[in-house]
Design an enzyme around this catalytic site. Structure first.
Site, PDB file in Angstrom:
ATOM      1  CB  ALA A  62     -10.365   5.358  -5.239  1.00  0.00           C
ATOM      2  CG  HIS A 191      -6.461   0.711   1.156  1.00  0.00           C
ATOM      3  ND1 HIS A 191      -6.644   1.640   2.066  1.00  0.00           N
ATOM      4  CD2 HIS A 191      -6.247   1.612   0.146  1.00  0.00           C
ATOM      5  CE1 HIS A 191      -6.492   2.930   1.626  1.00  0.00           C
ATOM      6  NE2 HIS A 191      -6.326   2.843   0.350  1.00  0.00           N
TER       7      HIS A 191
HETATM    8 FE1  CFM Z   1      -1.667   5.635   2.766  1.00  0.00          FE
HETATM    9 FE2  CFM Z   1      -0.953   6.820   0.547  1.00  0.00          FE
HETATM   10 FE3  CFM Z   1      -2.327   7.944   2.862  1.00  0.00          FE
HETATM   11 FE4  CFM Z   1      -3.785   6.004   0.989  1.00  0.00          FE
HETATM   12 FE5  CFM Z   1      -4.778   7.697  -0.413  1.00  0.00          FE
HETATM   13 FE6  CFM Z   1      -2.153   8.529  -1.375  1.00  0.00          FE
HETATM   14 FE7  CFM Z   1      -3.670   9.555   0.835  1.00  0.00          FE
HETATM   15 MO1  CFM Z   1      -4.470  10.019  -1.381  1.00  0.00          MO
HETATM   16  S1  CFM Z   1      -2.024   4.948   0.444  1.00  0.00           S
HETATM   17  S2  CFM Z   1      -3.384   6.418   3.398  1.00  0.00           S
HETATM   18  S3  CFM Z   1      -5.557   5.856   0.111  1.00  0.00           S
HETATM   19  S4  CFM Z   1      -0.231   7.443   2.331  1.00  0.00           S
HETATM   20  S5  CFM Z   1      -3.997   8.226  -2.493  1.00  0.00           S
HETATM   21  S6  CFM Z   1      -0.379   7.621  -1.367  1.00  0.00           S
HETATM   22  S7  CFM Z   1      -2.354  10.527  -0.562  1.00  0.00           S
HETATM   23  S8  CFM Z   1      -5.441   9.473   0.496  1.00  0.00           S
HETATM   24  S9  CFM Z   1      -2.916  10.012   2.991  1.00  0.00           S
HETATM   25  C1  HCA Z   2      -7.689   8.540  -4.165  1.00  0.00           C
HETATM   26  C2  HCA Z   2      -6.567   9.128  -4.627  1.00  0.00           C
HETATM   27  C3  HCA Z   2      -6.091  10.312  -4.017  1.00  0.00           C
HETATM   28  C4  HCA Z   2      -7.240  11.629  -4.405  1.00  0.00           C
HETATM   29  C5  HCA Z   2      -6.636  12.864  -4.011  1.00  0.00           C
HETATM   30  C6  HCA Z   2      -7.499  14.208  -3.625  1.00  0.00           C
HETATM   31  C7  HCA Z   2      -4.769  10.724  -4.448  1.00  0.00           C
HETATM   32  O1  HCA Z   2      -8.241   8.392  -2.948  1.00  0.00           O
HETATM   33  O2  HCA Z   2      -8.843   8.296  -5.154  1.00  0.00           O
HETATM   34  O3  HCA Z   2      -8.423  13.900  -3.222  1.00  0.00           O
HETATM   35  O4  HCA Z   2      -7.058  15.123  -3.979  1.00  0.00           O
HETATM   36  O5  HCA Z   2      -4.108  10.773  -3.487  1.00  0.00           O
HETATM   37  O6  HCA Z   2      -4.473  10.946  -5.539  1.00  0.00           O
HETATM   38  O7  HCA Z   2      -6.274  10.200  -2.531  1.00  0.00           O
END
Ligand code: CFM
Ligand code: HCA
Length: 536
Positions: A62, A191
């Site tokens: 993911a 990441h």
């Molecule tokens: Fe950075 Fe994000 Fe976030 Fe992220 Fe994620 Fe996301 Fe998130 Mo969901 S890259 S850490 S891994 S800001 S997908 S766009 S929303 S968890 S807080």
């Molecule tokens: C991910 C993606 C996610 C999941 C969102 C959620 C996103 O981590 O695989 O749990 O609602 O932003 O789409 O973080």
């Protein structure tokens, strides 16, 4: 739910901890902190979730395919694995994009090798080769990425060799990522793998001179169109965004991203590796920024003015700030009146639980509990960063970047006094994490579980909880509005000045909607079966 009486946060923490058997309780305690600003507090983070606890976290795949690589619009991203891994990530994150003039655009597609039992038994490399060839034949993309899911690692398919062979055969870049879901403890490992692959194979390939003030936006994924609002503001200031990593990114833009003068890091958690590698190899300094919130956006623009240190640019930035702030505040004012004094809880991945606190502050609201899913300790506590800018003269070898830089091979790029000014402005010397920004008595909680969330809701009765899909409907059953801060619930942008207005309007609509008071949770209507743990 009626307004909460004053609650002792320490007592609530004890209640949470009492959920668990002694061994688990000991572990979880280290992930929960009641803020005391007089202390330099520490928190446990980025460790394995105890099996059995319902976490909000996702997996390495993911983080790599879904988060960092997937948003590149003109590459074909093939998932090597069972179809479910692809399907459940198909457009759910709402990272937006637009085709470029050359017409290559595959964001809305879902490419998978659709692994079956036979492939698990006899190996899936043949199928992967065929999938790459088929994708190339049909779409003729500029480049292809391949992403491994759990079973691929378990059976040992060599996707790196397949990618190399296919790259030679087709004459385009095919980049493979070993981001099997089980690697690491969360999305965070993904990441890192994505950053390394992108840096090693794509960034820095094309030297194209660019004029004027140029930046890259790192850790900005254009969820709900955020990157476009950021670009609009920067363009008004006279600053050009060369590449965004990786919201609406194009392959060609990433190849020449190293020509920018500065990297802005919005989501530090997901892209800090790239920022540091680009600094080391190309001498591009980076700074942590926040475009979420009116005041936060203005603060970020002023940091940029300090960095570029040109009176003309500074004047233009100040003018943009004056105009945009006044307009945003005028539009937010009626919502703010109805939101002042309300409380929020934020539980999102690795940066938004911090960034959105600035936006809630713009609305007169307070964040009483916040936590990340998978952030590291520095995202919570802040960290010292190297106070000098360096250029790696000739290294193209990524492995070398992981060792301590040899001072003989780096040279300062900026004159002493500019460095001193940067240090003084706090730009490259130190960055703050979430905890120092949170008030006394608030709770910080890492990798929250459903059971813990329920206790926090019952005791504090927040006016809104911001998190993701896994707990959205549990929150709503409590009669509390839930805003998804991942995909913005089909809305956005929320970044920048215009985004803040969108957010204010929606939060007002949610919190001040009388419908919530009519909700009776199902567990109050029908008796719930209760089970006691068996202890021997
Ligand atoms: Fe950075 Fe994000 Fe976030 Fe992220 Fe994620 Fe996301 Fe998130 Mo969901 S890259 S850490 S891994 S800001 S997908 S766009 S929303 S968890 S807080
Ligand atoms: C991910 C993606 C996610 C999941 C969102 C959620 C996103 O981590 O695989 O749990 O609602 O932003 O789409 O973080």
């Amino acid at each position: 739910l009626k307004k909460a009486p004053a609650v002792d946060p320490h007592q609530v923490v004890e209640e949470i901890i009492s959920l668990y058997p002694a061994k688990v309780a000991k572990k979880r305690r280290k992930h929960i902190v009641v803020r005391d600003p007089s202390q330099q507090q520490q928190i446990e983070a980025n460790v394995r979730t105890v099996p059995g606890i319902i976490t909000q976290r996702g997996c390495c795949y993911a983080g790599c395919k879904g988060v960092v690589i997937g948003p590149i619009v003109d590459m074909v991203h093939i998932v090597h694995g069972p179809i479910g891994c692809s399907f459940y990530a198909w457009a759910t994150r709402r990272n937006q994009g637009r085709p470029r003039e050359d017409g290559h655009y595959y964001l809305h597609y879902c490419f998978s090798t659709d692994m079956q039992e036979d492939d698990i038994i006899f190996g899936g490399e043949k199928k992967l080769r065929a999938a790459i060839e088929e994708a190339y034949r049909i779409f003729k993309p500029k480049a292809i990425s391949v992403h491994a899911t759990c079973p691929v690692g378990l059976i040992g398919d060599d996707i790196q060799t397949v990618a190399k062979e296919m790259s030679q055969k087709l004459g385009i870049q095919v980049v493979a990522f070993n981001c099997e879901g089980y690697r690491g403890v969360s999305q965070s490992a993904g990441h890192h793998i994505a950053n390394n692959g992108l840096f090693k194979h794509i960034v820095g390939l094309d030297d194209v001179e660019v004029e004027g003030y140029t930046v890259n936006c790192l850790g900005e994924y254009n969820i709900g169109g955020d990157a476009w609002e950021i670009e609009r503001i920067l363009e008004r200031c006279g600053i050009k965004v060369l590449a965004t990593f990786s919201g609406n990114a194009s392959y060609d833009e990433l190849r020449r991203a190293h020509m920018a003068q500065l990297n802005l890091v919005q989501c530090h958690r997901s892209i800090n590796y790239m920022a540091e590698m680009m600094e080391t190899r190309f001498g591009i300094p980076w700074m942590k920024v926040n475009f979420i919130g009116v005041k936060a956006t203005s603060k970020t623009l002023r940091k940029l003015a300090t960095f570029f240190d040109d009176p003309k640019l500074t004047e233009r930035i100040e003018q943009v700030i004056a105009e945009e702030e006044a307009e945003a505040e005028r539009q937010i004012a009626p919502y703010r009146k109805r939101l002042e004094g309300k409380t929020a809880m934020l539980f999102v991945g690795g940066s938004r639980s911090h960034h959105y606190q600035d936006l809630f502050r713009d609305l007169g609201m307070e964040t009483i509990v916040a936590g990340y899913e998978f952030a590291h300790r520095d995202d919570y506590e802040g960290r010292q960063v190297l106070p000098f800018i360096k250029i790696d003269a000739d290294s193209r070898n990524i492995e070398e970047l992981h060792v301590e830089p040899d001072p003989e091979r780096f040279r300062l790029r900026k004159p002493e006094e500019i460095l001193a000014a940067l240090k003084e402005a706090g730009i490259i010397d130190y960055y703050e994490g979430m905890m120092p920004d949170m008030p006394a008595g608030s709770i910080v909680i890492d990798d929250i579980s459903h059971a813990e969330l329920e206790i926090l809701i019952r005791r504090f009765k927040p006016d809104i909880v911001c998190s993701g899909i896994k707990d959205k409907y549990i929150i709503e059953k409590f009669g509390i509005p839930s805003k998804q801060l991942h995909n913005y619930d089909y809305s956005g942008p929320y970044a920048g000045y215009r985004g803040a207005v969108n957010f204010a309007r929606e939060i007002d609509m949610m919190i001040n909607n009388p419908a919530w008071s009519y909700i009776r949770p199902p567990w109050e209507k029908t008796p719930v079966l209760k089970a006691e743990p068996v202890t021997s």
